[in-house]
Design a protein around this motif. Structure first.
Motif, PDB file in Angstrom:
ATOM      1  N   ALA A  16      -8.656 -10.959 -49.305  1.00  0.00           N
ATOM      2  CA  ALA A  16      -9.739 -10.068 -49.713  1.00  0.00           C
ATOM      3  C   ALA A  16      -9.518  -9.628 -51.146  1.00  0.00           C
ATOM      4  O   ALA A  16      -8.375  -9.425 -51.579  1.00  0.00           O
ATOM      5  N   GLN A  17     -10.605  -9.498 -51.852  1.00  0.00           N
ATOM      6  CA  GLN A  17     -10.554  -9.015 -53.231  1.00  0.00           C
ATOM      7  C   GLN A  17     -11.760  -8.116 -53.449  1.00  0.00           C
ATOM      8  O   GLN A  17     -12.873  -8.448 -53.057  1.00  0.00           O
ATOM      9  N   THR A  26     -10.824 -17.510 -46.407  1.00  0.00           N
ATOM     10  CA  THR A  26      -9.689 -17.932 -45.608  1.00  0.00           C
ATOM     11  C   THR A  26      -8.955 -19.033 -46.353  1.00  0.00           C
ATOM     12  O   THR A  26      -9.529 -19.706 -47.221  1.00  0.00           O
ATOM     13  N   ASP A  27      -7.699 -19.219 -46.013  1.00  0.00           N
ATOM     14  CA  ASP A  27      -6.879 -20.196 -46.721  1.00  0.00           C
ATOM     15  C   ASP A  27      -7.370 -21.625 -46.551  1.00  0.00           C
ATOM     16  O   ASP A  27      -7.117 -22.470 -47.396  1.00  0.00           O
ATOM     17  N   ASP A  28      -8.135 -21.899 -45.463  1.00  0.00           N
ATOM     18  CA  ASP A  28      -8.662 -23.251 -45.267  1.00  0.00           C
ATOM     19  C   ASP A  28     -10.056 -23.430 -45.868  1.00  0.00           C
ATOM     20  O   ASP A  28     -10.633 -24.506 -45.802  1.00  0.00           O
ATOM     21  N   LYS A  41     -27.083  -3.310 -47.326  1.00  0.00           N
ATOM     22  CA  LYS A  41     -27.961  -4.406 -46.891  1.00  0.00           C
ATOM     23  C   LYS A  41     -28.295  -5.361 -48.042  1.00  0.00           C
ATOM     24  O   LYS A  41     -29.438  -5.710 -48.279  1.00  0.00           O
ATOM     25  N   THR A  42     -27.267  -5.772 -48.760  1.00  0.00           N
ATOM     26  CA  THR A  42     -27.417  -6.699 -49.861  1.00  0.00           C
ATOM     27  C   THR A  42     -27.587  -8.117 -49.316  1.00  0.00           C
ATOM     28  O   THR A  42     -26.758  -8.577 -48.535  1.00  0.00           O
ATOM     29  N   PRO A  43     -28.661  -8.810 -49.703  1.00  0.00           N
ATOM     30  CA  PRO A  43     -28.871 -10.175 -49.201  1.00  0.00           C
ATOM     31  C   PRO A  43     -27.663 -11.076 -49.487  1.00  0.00           C
ATOM     32  O   PRO A  43     -27.047 -10.989 -50.551  1.00  0.00           O
ATOM     33  N   GLY A  44     -27.342 -11.933 -48.518  1.00  0.00           N
ATOM     34  CA  GLY A  44     -26.253 -12.892 -48.699  1.00  0.00           C
ATOM     35  C   GLY A  44     -24.867 -12.308 -48.539  1.00  0.00           C
ATOM     36  O   GLY A  44     -23.882 -12.944 -48.904  1.00  0.00           O
ATOM     37  N   THR A  45     -24.780 -11.100 -47.968  1.00  0.00           N
ATOM     38  CA  THR A  45     -23.465 -10.475 -47.779  1.00  0.00           C
ATOM     39  C   THR A  45     -23.266 -10.115 -46.312  1.00  0.00           C
ATOM     40  O   THR A  45     -24.198 -10.105 -45.521  1.00  0.00           O
ATOM     41  N   THR A  46     -22.034  -9.824 -45.979  1.00  0.00           N
ATOM     42  CA  THR A  46     -21.680  -9.286 -44.676  1.00  0.00           C
ATOM     43  C   THR A  46     -20.751  -8.107 -44.925  1.00  0.00           C
ATOM     44  O   THR A  46     -20.527  -7.717 -46.064  1.00  0.00           O
ATOM     45  N   ASN A  47     -20.208  -7.529 -43.863  1.00  0.00           N
ATOM     46  CA  ASN A  47     -19.270  -6.413 -44.032  1.00  0.00           C
ATOM     47  C   ASN A  47     -18.154  -6.547 -43.002  1.00  0.00           C
ATOM     48  O   ASN A  47     -18.270  -7.327 -42.054  1.00  0.00           O
ATOM     49  N   PRO A  48     -17.062  -5.821 -43.193  1.00  0.00           N
ATOM     50  CA  PRO A  48     -15.926  -5.956 -42.281  1.00  0.00           C
ATOM     51  C   PRO A  48     -16.264  -5.663 -40.823  1.00  0.00           C
ATOM     52  O   PRO A  48     -15.713  -6.293 -39.924  1.00  0.00           O
ATOM     53  N   GLU A  49     -17.187  -4.742 -40.578  1.00  0.00           N
ATOM     54  CA  GLU A  49     -17.540  -4.420 -39.202  1.00  0.00           C
ATOM     55  C   GLU A  49     -18.237  -5.601 -38.526  1.00  0.00           C
ATOM     56  O   GLU A  49     -18.009  -5.876 -37.347  1.00  0.00           O
ATOM     57  N   GLN A  50     -19.088  -6.329 -39.264  1.00  0.00           N
ATOM     58  CA  GLN A  50     -19.732  -7.512 -38.702  1.00  0.00           C
ATOM     59  C   GLN A  50     -18.704  -8.600 -38.402  1.00  0.00           C
ATOM     60  O   GLN A  50     -18.783  -9.269 -37.372  1.00  0.00           O
ATOM     61  N   LEU A  51     -17.752  -8.766 -39.293  1.00  0.00           N
ATOM     62  CA  LEU A  51     -16.711  -9.772 -39.068  1.00  0.00           C
ATOM     63  C   LEU A  51     -15.861  -9.408 -37.851  1.00  0.00           C
ATOM     64  O   LEU A  51     -15.528 -10.269 -37.032  1.00  0.00           O
TER      65      LEU A  51
END
Length: 141
Positions: A16-17, A26-28, A41-51
């Motif tokens: 993460a940065q 991810t490393d792969d 709600k920025t288009p093309g993004t996600t957040n840690p809670e969704q992950l």
């Protein structure tokens, strides 16, 4: 109580940065996402809670299928919805999880028993047990 691993089966590595307004890879290279705070709600993004919700839902689905099979039930078509709430506590920020699960043709009362068994074997459930509230709900499909 902390349970030590006796054998490592797999190691996932993510980098993460920039925090909630940065990136995660991810490393792969299979996961490479831009992040934004949940309320942006920025288009093309996600957040840690969704992950976290995605990982927990997938892990719980597998745990349920395994436990169900031990009881002679086919739960491979289970549908698991994981909702992760980010909120404030008395002193800081916190999370709460709701798992809503349905298995086609399986009575919610019977499913409820399997959910509790799956909750005991799911690594995500074990990781959060005693730290955040987790609500399990069985639903008819």
């Amino acid at each position: 109580m902390t349970t030590e691993l006796t054998k490592v089966l797999y190691t996932a590595t993510a980098h993460a940065q920039g925090g909630r307004a940065g990136t995660v890879t991810t490393d792969d290279g299979r996961l490479d996402v831009r992040l934004a705070p949940p309320r942006k709600k920025t288009p093309g993004t996600t957040n840690p809670e969704q992950l976290f919700a995605a990982g927990y839902a997938a892990c719980f689905t597998s745990a349920l299928a395994e436990v169900a099979a031990e009881h002679g039930v086919d739960a491979t078509a289970a549908q698991v919805t994981c909702e992760v709430d980010l909120g404030t506590t008395e002193h800081d920020y916190g999370l709460a999880v709701r798992l809503t699960v349905g298995v086609p043709g399986l009575d919610p009362d019977r499913l409820r028993k399997l959910l509790h068994a799956a909750d005991q074997t799911c690594p995500y459930s074990a990781a959060v047990r005693g730290n955040i509230p987790v609500t399990l709900t069985a639903t008819a499909l």
